[in-house]
Design a protein around this motif. Structure first.
Motif, short mmCIF file in Angstrom:
data_model
loop_
_atom_site.label_atom_id
_atom_site.label_comp_id
_atom_site.label_asym_id
_atom_site.label_seq_id
_atom_site.Cartn_x
_atom_site.Cartn_y
_atom_site.Cartn_z
N GLN A 82 41.88 31.56 28.28
CA GLN A 82 41.06 31.33 29.62
C GLN A 82 41.52 31.87 30.72
N ALA A 83 40.62 32.27 31.45
CA ALA A 83 41.27 32.76 32.96
C ALA A 83 41.52 31.30 33.82
N ARG A 84 43.02 31.13 33.93
CA ARG A 84 43.66 30.54 34.85
C ARG A 84 44.44 31.11 35.75
N ARG A 138 36.25 34.31 30.53
CA ARG A 138 35.10 34.84 31.27
C ARG A 138 35.17 35.23 32.96
N PRO A 139 34.63 36.41 33.14
CA PRO A 139 35.10 36.91 34.41
C PRO A 139 34.63 36.19 35.50
N GLU A 140 33.63 35.41 35.31
CA GLU A 140 33.01 34.56 36.45
C GLU A 140 34.10 33.38 36.77
N GLU A 141 35.07 33.18 35.96
CA GLU A 141 36.01 32.09 36.22
C GLU A 141 36.80 32.43 37.43
N LEU A 142 37.47 33.66 37.48
CA LEU A 142 38.11 33.96 38.69
C LEU A 142 37.55 35.13 39.34
N PRO A 143 37.11 35.05 40.64
CA PRO A 143 36.42 36.21 41.36
C PRO A 143 37.32 37.12 41.52
N ALA A 144 38.54 36.87 41.84
CA ALA A 144 39.61 37.65 42.15
C ALA A 144 39.82 38.83 41.13
N VAL A 145 39.66 38.38 39.86
CA VAL A 145 39.74 39.29 38.67
C VAL A 145 38.77 40.33 38.92
N HIS A 186 39.52 48.83 41.62
CA HIS A 186 40.18 50.02 41.04
C HIS A 186 39.56 50.68 39.91
N ARG A 187 38.18 50.44 39.97
CA ARG A 187 37.39 51.08 39.04
C ARG A 187 37.89 51.12 37.50
N MET A 188 38.04 49.82 37.35
CA MET A 188 38.46 49.73 35.84
C MET A 188 37.46 49.04 34.79
N GLY A 189 36.41 49.08 35.22
CA GLY A 189 35.32 48.44 34.58
C GLY A 189 34.92 48.80 33.28
N MET A 190 35.45 50.11 33.03
CA MET A 190 35.28 50.69 31.54
C MET A 190 36.43 50.76 30.83
N ASP A 191 37.74 49.98 31.51
CA ASP A 191 38.87 49.90 30.68
C ASP A 191 39.26 48.34 30.34
N VAL A 192 38.60 47.72 31.26
CA VAL A 192 38.89 45.97 31.03
C VAL A 192 37.48 45.50 30.32
N LEU A 193 37.63 44.89 29.16
CA LEU A 193 36.45 44.24 28.59
C LEU A 193 36.44 43.05 28.18
N PHE A 194 35.41 42.16 28.67
CA PHE A 194 35.35 40.88 28.34
C PHE A 194 34.30 40.33 27.27
N PHE A 195 35.05 39.69 26.27
CA PHE A 195 34.34 39.44 25.04
C PHE A 195 34.71 37.68 25.15
#
Length: 105
Positions: A28-30, A60-67, A74-83
């Motif tokens: 989890q994103a903590r 879940r990406p919405e758990e930490l807005p800073a993430v 850093h335009r990493m949307g295609m490099d970091v995938l959330f499942f």
């Protein structure tokens, strides 16, 4: 499972995970798990070392807005995938195919 869950995402619906280098982070994103440090390390791997590898997060990406902000900045949307909420058999398969699995403590 890939088509069922990722069918609405044109980029990921037909993605060849078996022939792609990637890391997994199954947690989890903590804030205390230093996810931003992991993202910075991955960014350096991609940009400075020119290593092509994805980072798969089960958080879940919405758990930490800073993430989300870091990934966008850093335009990493295609490099970091959330499942998130993936079945344990799918997670086991991803961990098996991964270059390495990150286990925060």
């Amino acid at each position: 499972h890939q088509e069922e869950v990722l069918g609405s995402n044109h980029y990921l619906s037909g993605f060849d995970f078996a022939h792609t280098r990637f890391f997994t982070y199954s947690s989890q994103a903590r804030a205390y798990k230093n996810l931003l440090t992991l993202l910075e390390a991955h960014r350096r791997l991609l940009r400075h070392r020119r290593q092509d590898a994805k980072l798969i997060l089960t958080a879940r990406p919405e758990e930490l807005p800073a993430v989300q902000e870091f990934i966008a900045r850093h335009r990493m949307g295609m490099d970091v995938l959330f499942f998130h909420n993936i079945p344990s058999k799918v997670l086991a398969a991803l961990n098996h195919l991964a270059i390495a699995s990150v286990n925060p403590s």
